[in-house]
Write a protein that holds these residues in place. Structure first.
Motif, PDB file in Angstrom:
ATOM      1  N   GLY A 146       0.465  -0.921  -0.033  1.00  0.00           N
ATOM      2  CA  GLY A 146      -0.093  -0.259   0.033  1.00  0.00           C
ATOM      3  C   GLY A 146       0.970   1.515  -0.410  1.00  0.00           C
ATOM      4  O   GLY A 146       0.292   2.016   0.441  1.00  0.00           O
ATOM      5  N   GLU A 147       2.347   1.192  -0.116  1.00  0.00           N
ATOM      6  CA  GLU A 147       2.947   2.242  -0.682  1.00  0.00           C
ATOM      7  C   GLU A 147       2.673   2.998  -1.631  1.00  0.00           C
ATOM      8  O   GLU A 147       3.676   4.647  -1.714  1.00  0.00           O
ATOM      9  N   ALA A 148       2.286   2.854  -2.571  1.00  0.00           N
ATOM     10  CA  ALA A 148       1.869   3.573  -3.756  1.00  0.00           C
ATOM     11  C   ALA A 148       0.535   3.346  -4.924  1.00  0.00           C
ATOM     12  O   ALA A 148       0.322   2.169  -4.253  1.00  0.00           O
ATOM     13  N   ASP A 149       0.121   3.811  -5.638  1.00  0.00           N
ATOM     14  CA  ASP A 149      -0.809   3.864  -6.031  1.00  0.00           C
ATOM     15  C   ASP A 149      -0.774   2.427  -7.344  1.00  0.00           C
ATOM     16  O   ASP A 149      -1.303   1.700  -7.524  1.00  0.00           O
ATOM     17  N   MET A 150       1.255   2.973  -7.763  1.00  0.00           N
ATOM     18  CA  MET A 150       0.906   1.813  -9.261  1.00  0.00           C
ATOM     19  C   MET A 150       2.554   1.384  -8.764  1.00  0.00           C
ATOM     20  O   MET A 150       3.484   2.184  -7.913  1.00  0.00           O
ATOM     21  N   VAL A 151       2.363   0.137  -9.364  1.00  0.00           N
ATOM     22  CA  VAL A 151       3.941  -0.013  -9.861  1.00  0.00           C
ATOM     23  C   VAL A 151       4.510  -0.536 -11.046  1.00  0.00           C
ATOM     24  O   VAL A 151       3.406  -1.045 -11.989  1.00  0.00           O
ATOM     25  N   LEU A 152       5.318   0.134 -11.556  1.00  0.00           N
ATOM     26  CA  LEU A 152       5.955  -0.553 -12.990  1.00  0.00           C
ATOM     27  C   LEU A 152       6.165  -1.893 -13.091  1.00  0.00           C
ATOM     28  O   LEU A 152       6.852  -2.237 -11.814  1.00  0.00           O
ATOM     29  N   SER A 153       5.680  -2.692 -14.176  1.00  0.00           N
ATOM     30  CA  SER A 153       5.337  -3.812 -13.214  1.00  0.00           C
ATOM     31  C   SER A 153       5.450  -4.715 -15.019  1.00  0.00           C
ATOM     32  O   SER A 153       5.750  -4.228 -16.227  1.00  0.00           O
ATOM     33  N   TYR A 154       4.494  -5.750 -15.903  1.00  0.00           N
ATOM     34  CA  TYR A 154       4.146  -6.232 -16.682  1.00  0.00           C
ATOM     35  C   TYR A 154       2.163  -6.160 -16.786  1.00  0.00           C
ATOM     36  O   TYR A 154       2.028  -6.107 -16.252  1.00  0.00           O
ATOM     37  N   THR A 155       2.145  -5.847 -17.974  1.00  0.00           N
ATOM     38  CA  THR A 155       0.412  -7.057 -17.640  1.00  0.00           C
ATOM     39  C   THR A 155       0.329  -7.652 -17.635  1.00  0.00           C
ATOM     40  O   THR A 155      -1.434  -8.266 -17.403  1.00  0.00           O
ATOM     41  N   THR A 156       1.052  -8.211 -17.773  1.00  0.00           N
ATOM     42  CA  THR A 156       0.538 -10.520 -16.987  1.00  0.00           C
ATOM     43  C   THR A 156       0.795 -10.124 -15.257  1.00  0.00           C
ATOM     44  O   THR A 156       0.147 -11.192 -15.641  1.00  0.00           O
ATOM     45  N   SER A 157       1.566  -9.207 -15.077  1.00  0.00           N
ATOM     46  CA  SER A 157       1.644  -9.535 -13.375  1.00  0.00           C
ATOM     47  C   SER A 157      -0.290  -9.894 -12.575  1.00  0.00           C
ATOM     48  O   SER A 157       0.001 -10.705 -11.826  1.00  0.00           O
ATOM     49  N   PRO A 158      -1.672  -9.037 -13.738  1.00  0.00           N
ATOM     50  CA  PRO A 158      -2.790  -9.508 -12.347  1.00  0.00           C
ATOM     51  C   PRO A 158      -2.856 -11.328 -12.610  1.00  0.00           C
ATOM     52  O   PRO A 158      -4.027 -11.433 -12.121  1.00  0.00           O
ATOM     53  N   ALA A 159      -2.440 -11.370 -13.630  1.00  0.00           N
ATOM     54  CA  ALA A 159      -2.714 -13.079 -14.159  1.00  0.00           C
ATOM     55  C   ALA A 159      -2.024 -14.002 -12.761  1.00  0.00           C
ATOM     56  O   ALA A 159      -3.159 -15.140 -12.531  1.00  0.00           O
ATOM     57  N   TYR A 160      -1.386 -12.944 -12.195  1.00  0.00           N
ATOM     58  CA  TYR A 160      -0.889 -13.491 -10.583  1.00  0.00           C
ATOM     59  C   TYR A 160      -1.254 -14.244  -9.736  1.00  0.00           C
ATOM     60  O   TYR A 160      -1.914 -15.367  -9.322  1.00  0.00           O
ATOM     61  N   HIS A 161      -2.068 -12.850  -9.397  1.00  0.00           N
ATOM     62  CA  HIS A 161      -3.056 -12.795  -8.793  1.00  0.00           C
ATOM     63  C   HIS A 161      -4.382 -13.786  -9.179  1.00  0.00           C
ATOM     64  O   HIS A 161      -4.391 -13.683  -7.755  1.00  0.00           O
ATOM     65  N   LEU A 162      -4.664 -13.114  -9.965  1.00  0.00           N
ATOM     66  CA  LEU A 162      -5.807 -13.841 -10.319  1.00  0.00           C
ATOM     67  C   LEU A 162      -5.998 -15.579 -10.681  1.00  0.00           C
ATOM     68  O   LEU A 162      -6.642 -16.473  -9.848  1.00  0.00           O
ATOM     69  N   ILE A 163      -4.957 -16.027 -11.050  1.00  0.00           N
ATOM     70  CA  ILE A 163      -4.807 -17.601 -11.298  1.00  0.00           C
ATOM     71  C   ILE A 163      -4.222 -17.969  -9.725  1.00  0.00           C
ATOM     72  O   ILE A 163      -5.325 -19.302  -9.173  1.00  0.00           O
ATOM     73  N   ALA A 164      -3.282 -17.772  -9.155  1.00  0.00           N
ATOM     74  CA  ALA A 164      -2.233 -18.432  -7.799  1.00  0.00           C
ATOM     75  C   ALA A 164      -3.172 -17.721  -6.820  1.00  0.00           C
ATOM     76  O   ALA A 164      -3.661 -18.454  -5.280  1.00  0.00           O
ATOM     77  N   GLU A 165      -4.046 -16.404  -6.822  1.00  0.00           N
ATOM     78  CA  GLU A 165      -4.467 -15.481  -5.343  1.00  0.00           C
ATOM     79  C   GLU A 165      -6.327 -16.050  -5.768  1.00  0.00           C
ATOM     80  O   GLU A 165      -6.858 -15.855  -4.606  1.00  0.00           O
ATOM     81  N   GLU A 166      -6.561 -16.539  -7.185  1.00  0.00           N
ATOM     82  CA  GLU A 166      -8.513 -16.035  -6.933  1.00  0.00           C
ATOM     83  C   GLU A 166      -8.483 -14.624  -6.631  1.00  0.00           C
ATOM     84  O   GLU A 166     -10.082 -14.634  -6.114  1.00  0.00           O
ATOM     85  N   ASP A 167      -7.774 -13.695  -7.100  1.00  0.00           N
ATOM     86  CA  ASP A 167      -8.108 -12.464  -6.881  1.00  0.00           C
ATOM     87  C   ASP A 167      -7.934 -11.772  -7.926  1.00  0.00           C
ATOM     88  O   ASP A 167      -7.484 -11.716  -8.389  1.00  0.00           O
ATOM     89  N   ALA A 168      -9.086 -11.066  -8.357  1.00  0.00           N
ATOM     90  CA  ALA A 168      -9.453 -10.522  -9.605  1.00  0.00           C
ATOM     91  C   ALA A 168      -9.069  -8.682  -9.302  1.00  0.00           C
ATOM     92  O   ALA A 168      -9.512  -7.806  -9.571  1.00  0.00           O
ATOM     93  N   SER A 169      -7.934  -8.162  -7.961  1.00  0.00           N
ATOM     94  CA  SER A 169      -8.918  -6.773  -7.964  1.00  0.00           C
ATOM     95  C   SER A 169      -7.773  -5.985  -8.080  1.00  0.00           C
ATOM     96  O   SER A 169      -7.279  -4.886  -7.798  1.00  0.00           O
ATOM     97  N   LYS A 170      -6.553  -7.042  -9.144  1.00  0.00           N
ATOM     98  CA  LYS A 170      -5.289  -5.215  -9.771  1.00  0.00           C
ATOM     99  C   LYS A 170      -5.508  -5.666 -11.615  1.00  0.00           C
ATOM    100  O   LYS A 170      -6.245  -6.791 -12.303  1.00  0.00           O
ATOM    101  N   ALA A 171      -5.135  -5.109 -12.037  1.00  0.00           N
ATOM    102  CA  ALA A 171      -5.038  -4.925 -13.114  1.00  0.00           C
ATOM    103  C   ALA A 171      -3.938  -3.883 -13.713  1.00  0.00           C
ATOM    104  O   ALA A 171      -3.148  -3.163 -12.495  1.00  0.00           O
ATOM    105  N   ALA A 172      -4.149  -4.296 -15.183  1.00  0.00           N
ATOM    106  CA  ALA A 172      -2.312  -3.092 -15.642  1.00  0.00           C
ATOM    107  C   ALA A 172      -3.150  -2.254 -16.401  1.00  0.00           C
ATOM    108  O   ALA A 172      -3.896  -1.925 -17.473  1.00  0.00           O
TER     109      ALA A 172
END
Length: 325
Positions: free
Chosen positions: A203-229
């Protein structure tokens, strides 16, 4: 006699261990982490090579090249995995890499032909955010916003260098002014990707430099759809990650075997749900469910390795000057 039998057995076991060849692969820290591809890659390759695969984390991607330059031909590495096309020209200039003979039916967005470096995955850089956050659609609007971002240092991190070239390719001579506008949005600059993403998740920042594929981790590994690119209308800069073998390695055949293994299904099928990138060769079973939900950039940005090497220092100077004010 019992002592003699025991000693003979120990000698045989020691000899067997000594005869097991070791292949040392330098890579980035997240690759060798428990949740990264490293453990699965190690298990799969050792099952067929009759060797000991030693994966050594050496910081983030750009730090790999810096370490290799420092060690030179004395390096313990046989293979370096985790450079990208922005570093290929600089890596080639060291004269430390040798040619490979790997061929594959790559499913990269571009044609690939390089005598020394073998691609193993690819993706697009993006800023990851909370799904409900209404984010800017370009760098100038981001600079005008109050959003806080975490980015990586281009001197040690391949995502950081990718961002540098993303802004430069999108804005050219305006890049410095864009960075001057972004300076007050930057909460901090980290050495590598892992630290930056951790700060975002804390929660230290609103956005982070990463990848368009990063939300897939949260969705697949954590069943969490709360992140997007966040989709940017300037386009998104592409990263293609590569590996190469060192000319000074005393395990040339084993290094060749590893590079060839990288483009097989046994390696490529591991990438999407451990490195959370697109594989360089699409696995037989295709991409995991959830990847179809990711944004697809309408415009792809990528400069040649030679151009990346040519503009890097000037772009870095602009970045340093803008963020130091």
């Amino acid at each position: 006699m019992k002592y003699l039998a025991f000693a003979t057995g120990m000698l045989a076991a020691t000899t067997a261990i000594a005869e097991t060849p070791v292949l040392t692969v330098y890579t980035y820290d997240s690759f060798v982490s428990n949740w990264g591809p490293g453990p699965s890659v190690e298990k799969a390759f050792e099952a067929q090579c009759g060797c000991d695969l030693k994966l050594v984390g050496a910081g983030d991607g750009a730090a790999l090249l810096a370490r290799l330059k420092l060690e030179g031909a004395r390096s313990d590495a046989d293979v370096v995995l985790g450079l990208d096309t922005n570093l290929v020209a600089a890596a080639r200039e060291t004269g430390l890499f040798s040619d490979h003979s790997v061929t594959a039916e790559y499913t990269l967005p571009i044609e690939w032909s390089d005598s020394q470096f073998v691609p193993f995955d690819w993706g697009y850089f993006a800023f990851v955010k909370a799904a409900e956050l209404e984010a800017p659609t370009n760098f100038k609007d981001l600079a005008d916003s109050d959003l806080k971002i975490v980015i990586q240092d281009p001197r040690s991190s391949t995502p950081g260098l990718g961002l540098l070239l993303w802004v430069k390719e999108a804005y050219g001579d305006e890049a410095k002014s864009v960075w001057e506008g972004l300076a007050d949005n930057v909460v901090t600059v980290t050495k590598g990707w892992s630290e930056a993403y951790g700060l975002f998740l804390d929660g230290e920042a609103d956005m982070v430099l990463s990848y368009t594929t990063s939300p897939a981790y949260h969705l697949i590994a954590e069943e969490d759809a709360s992140k997007a690119a966040a989709a940017f209308d300037e386009g998104h800069y592409m990263q293609i990650e590569v590996a190469g073998k060192l000319a000074a390695s005393d395990q040339q055949d084993l290094a060749d075997q590893f590079l060839a293994f990288m483009v097989t299904d046994d390696f490529q099928a591991i990438i999407p749900t451990t490195n959370w990138m697109y594989p360089a060769v699409t696995p037989k079973e295709g991409l995991p469910k959830g990847f179809e939900t990711l944004i697809t950039p309408e415009k792809s940005l990528l400069v040649s390795p030679e151009k990346a090497d040519m503009v890097r220092d000037a772009a870095l100077a602009e970045w340093l000057d803008a963020l130091s004010q």
